[in-house]
Design a protein around this motif. Structure first.
Motif, PDB file in Angstrom:
ATOM      1  N   LEU A   1       0.817  -1.215   0.000  1.00 23.43           N
ATOM      2  CA  LEU A   1       0.000   0.000   0.000  1.00 23.43           C
ATOM      3  C   LEU A   1       0.849   1.263   0.000  1.00 23.43           C
ATOM      4  N   ASP A   2       2.024   1.219  -0.603  1.00 17.62           N
ATOM      5  CA  ASP A   2       2.871   2.406  -0.656  1.00 17.62           C
ATOM      6  C   ASP A   2       2.188   3.519  -1.441  1.00 17.62           C
ATOM      7  N   GLU A   3       1.992   4.666  -0.763  1.00 14.94           N
ATOM      8  CA  GLU A   3       1.388   5.857  -1.387  1.00 14.94           C
ATOM      9  C   GLU A   3      -0.004   5.582  -1.975  1.00 14.94           C
ATOM     10  N   THR A   4      -0.664   4.551  -1.493  1.00 13.25           N
ATOM     11  CA  THR A   4      -2.028   4.266  -1.951  1.00 13.25           C
ATOM     12  C   THR A   4      -2.983   5.302  -1.376  1.00 13.25           C
ATOM     13  N   VAL A   5      -3.858   5.824  -2.215  1.00 15.61           N
ATOM     14  CA  VAL A   5      -4.788   6.884  -1.793  1.00 15.61           C
ATOM     15  C   VAL A   5      -6.159   6.263  -1.556  1.00 15.61           C
ATOM     16  N   LEU A   6      -6.562   6.232  -0.303  1.00 16.54           N
ATOM     17  CA  LEU A   6      -7.880   5.728   0.087  1.00 16.54           C
ATOM     18  C   LEU A   6      -8.576   6.763   0.969  1.00 16.54           C
ATOM     19  N   ARG A   7      -8.390   8.005   0.619  1.00 12.33           N
ATOM     20  CA  ARG A   7      -8.990   9.097   1.382  1.00 12.33           C
ATOM     21  C   ARG A   7     -10.514   8.962   1.376  1.00 12.33           C
ATOM     22  N   ARG A   8     -11.124   9.134   2.545  1.00  9.42           N
ATOM     23  CA  ARG A   8     -12.576   9.051   2.748  1.00  9.42           C
ATOM     24  C   ARG A   8     -13.150   7.680   2.368  1.00  9.42           C
ATOM     25  N   ALA A   9     -12.301   6.668   2.327  1.00  7.75           N
ATOM     26  CA  ALA A   9     -12.784   5.305   2.053  1.00  7.75           C
ATOM     27  C   ALA A   9     -13.532   4.762   3.271  1.00  7.75           C
ATOM     28  N   ARG A  10     -14.367   3.748   3.038  1.00 10.98           N
ATOM     29  CA  ARG A  10     -15.108   3.092   4.116  1.00 10.98           C
ATOM     30  C   ARG A  10     -14.761   1.608   4.127  1.00 10.98           C
ATOM     31  N   PHE A  11     -14.412   1.112   5.318  1.00 16.63           N
ATOM     32  CA  PHE A  11     -14.151  -0.309   5.515  1.00 16.63           C
ATOM     33  C   PHE A  11     -15.130  -0.817   6.565  1.00 16.63           C
ATOM     34  N   VAL A  12     -15.958  -1.777   6.196  1.00 17.47           N
ATOM     35  CA  VAL A  12     -16.944  -2.345   7.121  1.00 17.47           C
ATOM     36  C   VAL A  12     -16.803  -3.864   7.096  1.00 17.47           C
ATOM     37  N   ASP A  13     -16.637  -4.478   8.279  1.00 18.64           N
ATOM     38  CA  ASP A  13     -16.484  -5.935   8.383  1.00 18.64           C
ATOM     39  C   ASP A  13     -15.367  -6.414   7.476  1.00 18.64           C
ATOM     40  N   CYS A  14     -14.164  -5.889   7.701  1.00 15.88           N
ATOM     41  CA  CYS A  14     -13.022  -6.214   6.843  1.00 15.88           C
ATOM     42  C   CYS A  14     -11.832  -6.682   7.686  1.00 15.88           C
ATOM     43  N   VAL A  15     -10.960  -7.452   7.043  1.00 14.49           N
ATOM     44  CA  VAL A  15      -9.707  -7.896   7.644  1.00 14.49           C
ATOM     45  C   VAL A  15      -8.558  -7.397   6.778  1.00 14.49           C
ATOM     46  N   LEU A  16      -7.581  -6.734   7.410  1.00 16.09           N
ATOM     47  CA  LEU A  16      -6.359  -6.321   6.727  1.00 16.09           C
ATOM     48  C   LEU A  16      -5.216  -7.060   7.406  1.00 16.09           C
ATOM     49  N   SER A  17      -4.630  -8.026   6.710  1.00 15.42           N
ATOM     50  CA  SER A  17      -3.629  -8.895   7.312  1.00 15.42           C
ATOM     51  C   SER A  17      -2.320  -8.797   6.545  1.00 15.42           C
ATOM     52  N   GLY A  18      -1.250  -8.478   7.265  1.00 21.57           N
ATOM     53  CA  GLY A  18       0.061  -8.427   6.649  1.00 21.57           C
ATOM     54  C   GLY A  18       0.222  -7.341   5.602  1.00 21.57           C
ATOM     55  N   VAL A  19      -0.611  -6.298   5.664  1.00 21.27           N
ATOM     56  CA  VAL A  19      -0.444  -5.209   4.694  1.00 21.27           C
ATOM     57  C   VAL A  19       0.808  -4.415   5.050  1.00 21.27           C
ATOM     58  N   ARG A  20       1.390  -3.788   4.042  1.00 19.69           N
ATOM     59  CA  ARG A  20       2.633  -3.053   4.257  1.00 19.69           C
ATOM     60  C   ARG A  20       2.649  -1.844   3.336  1.00 19.69           C
ATOM     61  N   GLY A  21       3.332  -0.816   3.766  1.00 18.56           N
ATOM     62  CA  GLY A  21       3.410   0.349   2.898  1.00 18.56           C
ATOM     63  C   GLY A  21       3.839   1.593   3.649  1.00 18.56           C
ATOM     64  N   VAL A  22       4.284   2.574   2.894  1.00 20.95           N
ATOM     65  CA  VAL A  22       4.695   3.868   3.432  1.00 20.95           C
ATOM     66  C   VAL A  22       3.843   4.945   2.771  1.00 20.95           C
ATOM     67  N   GLY A  23       3.327   5.856   3.585  1.00 22.41           N
ATOM     68  CA  GLY A  23       2.576   6.989   3.047  1.00 22.41           C
ATOM     69  C   GLY A  23       1.178   6.651   2.581  1.00 22.41           C
ATOM     70  N   THR A  24       0.585   5.607   3.116  1.00 28.04           N
ATOM     71  CA  THR A  24      -0.794   5.264   2.759  1.00 28.04           C
ATOM     72  C   THR A  24      -1.729   6.365   3.267  1.00 28.04           C
ATOM     73  N   ASP A  25      -2.605   6.845   2.379  1.00 26.10           N
ATOM     74  CA  ASP A  25      -3.500   7.958   2.722  1.00 26.10           C
ATOM     75  C   ASP A  25      -4.900   7.425   3.021  1.00 26.10           C
ATOM     76  N   LEU A  26      -5.227   7.378   4.306  1.00 28.23           N
ATOM     77  CA  LEU A  26      -6.561   6.980   4.761  1.00 28.23           C
ATOM     78  C   LEU A  26      -7.219   8.135   5.515  1.00 28.23           C
ATOM     79  N   SER A  27      -6.851   9.340   5.177  1.00 30.19           N
ATOM     80  CA  SER A  27      -7.403  10.494   5.878  1.00 30.19           C
ATOM     81  C   SER A  27      -8.917  10.555   5.698  1.00 30.19           C
TER      82      SER A  27
END
Length: 243
Positions: free
Chosen positions: A83-109
């Motif tokens: 997820l390096d520099e991945t842009v997910l601004r204003r994204a919605r996660f409902v009933d989700c699993v994030l396992s072993g994700v990696r990255g620098v500068g991920t945008d989840l603002s």
């Protein structure tokens, strides 16, 4: 007999008050996220702005630089994704699993995470400022320079993870637990806390905002370690007496 009755009533009242306090303390425990995913369909594509992703499994995908602002993830799993520099601004996660994700500068603002489990993440400089986290479990892994400024955390559990230089400035924390974590050089400036449990933090290092711990509970051992910082905060100089 009247005196005995009065004493018994007082004792019963005290016992009732004790039970009420215990019930109140129990009610303050964070509601832990428990995600049970349905059978998922494999997904091998990229991300789209305002995309809808429902019942999908993202496995070992390189999503660096992908842009999915406003995307919605429902009943999804992201496993081992970059997820390096991945842009997910204003994204919605409902009933989700994030396992072993990696990255620098991920945008989840300004993102919204509800009933989410994040396990063994390796992230740096993740932007979650202005985000809303409700019933979220962050377990294991290491997150450096996490930006949670002005975010809202409710029923969030950090368990067995390392948070290095996390910025909680101006955030609101309600029923948040830090279990067996390392909390290193944390910025608590302007934080509002209610029912925040820090008692089992293995390393509690607060860079700024020591005065914002009202609403948190710490252990007696932590209090002793923080005593010099508390004294400095209120202008007390600690010196041994001269013989």
């Amino acid at each position: 007999m009247r005196d005995g009755g009065t004493g018994s009533g007082a004792a019963a009242g005290a016992a009732g008050a004790g039970r009420a306090r215990r019930r109140s303390a129990a009610a303050a425990v964070a509601k832990r996220a428990e995600v049970r995913l349905p059978p998922l369909s494999p997904y091998g594509g990229g991300l789209d702005p305002d995309g809808d992703y429902d019942g999908l499994e993202f496995t070992n995908l390189d999503l660096r630089g992908e842009e999915g602002p406003g995307a919605r993830f429902i009943d999804c799993a992201l496993r081992g994704c970059g997820l390096d520099e991945t842009v997910l601004r204003r994204a919605r996660f409902v009933d989700c699993v994030l396992s072993g994700v990696r990255g620098v500068g991920t945008d989840l603002s300004e993102a919204s995470l509800r009933d989410v489990e994040m396990v063994d993440a390796r992230l740096g400089g993740t932007q979650l400022h202005g985000a809303t986290l409700e019933r979220v479990l962050v377990k294991g892994g290491k997150i450096d320079y996490l930006n949670l400024r002005k975010s809202r955390l409710k029923d969030v559990v950090f368990e067995g993870c390392v948070l290095s230089e996390a910025d909680f400035g101006g955030a609101e924390l309600v029923r948040v637990e830090f279990r067996d974590c390392v909390l290193r050089r944390a910025d608590l400036s302007g934080v509002r806390m209610k029912d925040v449990d820090l008692r089992t933090v293995a390393e509690l290092d607060i860079a700024r905002g020591l005065d914002r711990l009202a609403g948190a509970v710490i252990s007696s051992a932590q209090l002793l370690r923080l005593a010099p910082a508390f004294a400095a905060q209120i202008g007390v100089r600690v010196e041994d007496a001269l013989d």
